[in-house]
Design a protein around this motif. Structure first.
Motif, PDB file in Angstrom:
ATOM      1  N   ALA A  18       2.708   0.394  -7.215  1.00  0.00           N
ATOM      2  CA  ALA A  18       3.321   1.211  -6.159  1.00  0.00           C
ATOM      3  C   ALA A  18       4.531   0.502  -5.560  1.00  0.00           C
ATOM      4  O   ALA A  18       5.542   1.117  -5.233  1.00  0.00           O
ATOM      5  N   GLN A  34       4.347   4.782 -11.202  1.00  0.00           N
ATOM      6  CA  GLN A  34       3.160   3.913 -11.243  1.00  0.00           C
ATOM      7  C   GLN A  34       1.993   4.520 -12.008  1.00  0.00           C
ATOM      8  O   GLN A  34       1.059   3.829 -12.392  1.00  0.00           O
ATOM      9  N   ASN A  35       2.036   5.838 -12.235  1.00  0.00           N
ATOM     10  CA  ASN A  35       0.971   6.492 -12.984  1.00  0.00           C
ATOM     11  C   ASN A  35       1.303   6.655 -14.463  1.00  0.00           C
ATOM     12  O   ASN A  35       0.536   7.269 -15.209  1.00  0.00           O
ATOM     13  N   HIS A  39       9.416   1.196  -9.251  1.00  0.00           N
ATOM     14  CA  HIS A  39      10.680   1.922  -9.073  1.00  0.00           C
ATOM     15  C   HIS A  39      11.751   1.471 -10.058  1.00  0.00           C
ATOM     16  O   HIS A  39      12.739   2.167 -10.273  1.00  0.00           O
ATOM     17  N   GLU A  46       2.547   4.518  -0.944  1.00  0.00           N
ATOM     18  CA  GLU A  46       2.259   5.555  -1.925  1.00  0.00           C
ATOM     19  C   GLU A  46       3.578   6.055  -2.484  1.00  0.00           C
ATOM     20  O   GLU A  46       4.643   5.784  -1.929  1.00  0.00           O
ATOM     21  N   ALA A  47       3.512   6.817  -3.606  1.00  0.00           N
ATOM     22  CA  ALA A  47       4.733   7.369  -4.181  1.00  0.00           C
ATOM     23  C   ALA A  47       5.249   8.493  -3.305  1.00  0.00           C
ATOM     24  O   ALA A  47       4.470   9.300  -2.802  1.00  0.00           O
ATOM     25  N   ASP A  74      -1.932  -2.980  -6.034  1.00  0.00           N
ATOM     26  CA  ASP A  74      -0.824  -2.404  -5.260  1.00  0.00           C
ATOM     27  C   ASP A  74       0.554  -2.782  -5.823  1.00  0.00           C
ATOM     28  O   ASP A  74       1.569  -2.316  -5.335  1.00  0.00           O
ATOM     29  N   SER A 108      -2.005  10.158  -2.091  1.00  0.00           N
ATOM     30  CA  SER A 108      -1.679   8.854  -1.514  1.00  0.00           C
ATOM     31  C   SER A 108      -2.473   7.734  -2.184  1.00  0.00           C
ATOM     32  O   SER A 108      -1.934   6.665  -2.455  1.00  0.00           O
ATOM     33  N   ASN A 124      -3.400   1.270  -8.477  1.00  0.00           N
ATOM     34  CA  ASN A 124      -3.194   1.498  -9.904  1.00  0.00           C
ATOM     35  C   ASN A 124      -3.341   0.229 -10.725  1.00  0.00           C
ATOM     36  O   ASN A 124      -3.100  -0.864 -10.222  1.00  0.00           O
ATOM     37  N   THR A 136       0.825  -1.206   0.000  1.00  0.00           N
ATOM     38  CA  THR A 136       0.000   0.000   0.000  1.00  0.00           C
ATOM     39  C   THR A 136       0.865   1.264   0.000  1.00  0.00           C
ATOM     40  O   THR A 136       0.372   2.344   0.213  1.00  0.00           O
ATOM     41  N   THR A 173      -1.659   7.220  -6.092  1.00  0.00           N
ATOM     42  CA  THR A 173      -0.357   6.606  -6.380  1.00  0.00           C
ATOM     43  C   THR A 173      -0.186   5.236  -5.729  1.00  0.00           C
ATOM     44  O   THR A 173       0.901   4.662  -5.759  1.00  0.00           O
ATOM     45  N   SER A 174      -1.264   4.719  -5.117  1.00  0.00           N
ATOM     46  CA  SER A 174      -1.109   3.413  -4.460  1.00  0.00           C
ATOM     47  C   SER A 174      -2.159   2.393  -4.902  1.00  0.00           C
ATOM     48  O   SER A 174      -2.149   1.266  -4.448  1.00  0.00           O
TER      49      SER A 174
END
Ligand code: MTE
Ligand code: MO
Length: 329
Positions: free
Chosen positions: A97, A224-225, A101, A51-52, A94, A78, A84, A49, A81-82
């Motif tokens: 998120a 993630q977006n 990376h 967030e970025a 999840d 939050s 998606n 969970t 970005t979590s």
């Protein structure tokens, strides 16, 4: 978007609802346990969970005119970005998120080719110039019946396409996401036939509502977006808004699109948000707004009515005059 490979079992809508409740409950737990102490304990205990982290601010973003902004409550960063869909990083909400990376959004460029007089390549820096960027506050509705309200930062797609001088044969625009198994580990499995592909009719692509987003909430787009740039077509279901684009190809024929290829009876090429046309496995009449409600009240978030063309009918219905929207779903 339910995974079709796992969708052999009927009852996905139930699973989806369960997933979402779980998500909300976990967030509530996180809050109750005090975010501060969890962070101090060495990061996020519940990676799924996460967030970025806040990305860099984008300077010189202009507010768009009122027809491009809703004043509905915005989904907090939050949550945006979590929760998606980005299958290149896994099929769970999840996964992006937790795993996006590994995507390296710089350096990056996008090829624009096909039916254009001047094919070329756009470096991402060209799209990040101050005073060219606008903030557009749009609803985005997923086919899975949840929705968010997000302040995007981007440029009109039509303005970018015009630079390449589309020929008279350019009737459709095809988009492709990056293919790179190192950066996008979800591509090591054939969950989808990579690359993720999407497409628009030329007049849809030129419509002023359609944008290429390079940011959100005044900041650089988180991985993630769909970093570093993604499509946002607010009157269509979320799956049309393809992420991490590397190629834009103008062409005469209607392009293949990922979800239409996977399940043509469930996901059409047009994918205009339409509360009157059910998905074969669930209703599209209502949606759960992933909004500001947190803690206990989030468990009781009411579903709200879905609007034709996601509320943008006044602006886009004319594009489909004479088209049977039940057949062309
Ligand atoms: N490349 C790529 N783009 C994608 C997807 C995907 O899996 N891969 N999922 C789509 C779906 S189903 C939705 S609902 C939106 C979600 O965008 P968000 O995560 O920024 O809310 O991205 C769309 N774009
Ligand atoms: Mo979606």
């Amino acid at each position: 978007m339910p995974s079709l490979r796992s969708a052999q079992i009927p009852g996905i809508p139930e699973r989806e609802v369960t997933d979402e409740r779980l998500f909300l409950r976990r967030r509530e737990f996180l809050r109750a346990a005090s975010a501060a102490s969890l962070m101090a304990a060495g990061g996020i205990a519940f990676g799924e969970t996460a967030e970025a982290a806040l990305t860099d601010e984008l300077p010189g973003v202009l507010p768009a005119p009122p027809q491009f902004r809703t004043d509905e409550e915005q989904t907090p960063w939050s949550k945006a970005t979590s929760y998606n869909n980005f299958y290149e990083f896994g099929t769970g909400k999840d996964d992006p998120a937790a795993r996006a990376h590994t995507l390296r959004p710089r350096p990056w460029s996008v090829a624009v080719d096909g039916e254009v007089a001047r094919p070329g390549v756009v470096p991402i820096e060209d799209l990040l110039r101050p005073h060219a960027l606008e903030e557009r506050i749009y609803r985005l509705r997923c086919v899975e019946a949840w929705s968010m309200v997000i302040p995007w930062v981007g440029i009109p797609l039509g303005a970018l396409l015009a630079r390449f001088e589309p020929t008279s044969k350019a009737r459709y625009v095809a988009f492709e996401t990056l293919v790179d198994r190192e950066q996008m580990p979800g591509q090591r499995r054939r969950v989808l036939d990579w690359p993720y592909r999407e497409g628009l009719r030329m007049d849809e692509a030129m419509h002023p509502l359609a944008i290429l987003a390079v940011g959100m909430y005044g900041r650089v787009l988180p991985n993630q977006n769909g970093a570093p740039l993604r499509l946002v077509v607010p009157w269509k279901y979320g799956f049309k808004s393809i992420k991490s684009i590397v190629r834009i190809h103008l062409q005469e024929k209607q392009p293949r699109t990922t979800w239409n290829d996977e399940a043509p009876r469930e996901y059409g090429f047009y994918a205009n948000v339409n509360p009157e046309v059910d998905h074969p496995r669930w209703s599209q009449a209502r949606e759960r707004r992933i909004g500001g409600a947190s803690g206990f009240s989030a468990l009781f978030e009411q579903k709200i009515a879905t609007l034709p063309f996601n509320g943008y009918a006044e602006q886009v219905a004319g594009l489909y005059a004479g088209l049977d929207l039940r057949r062309n779903f």
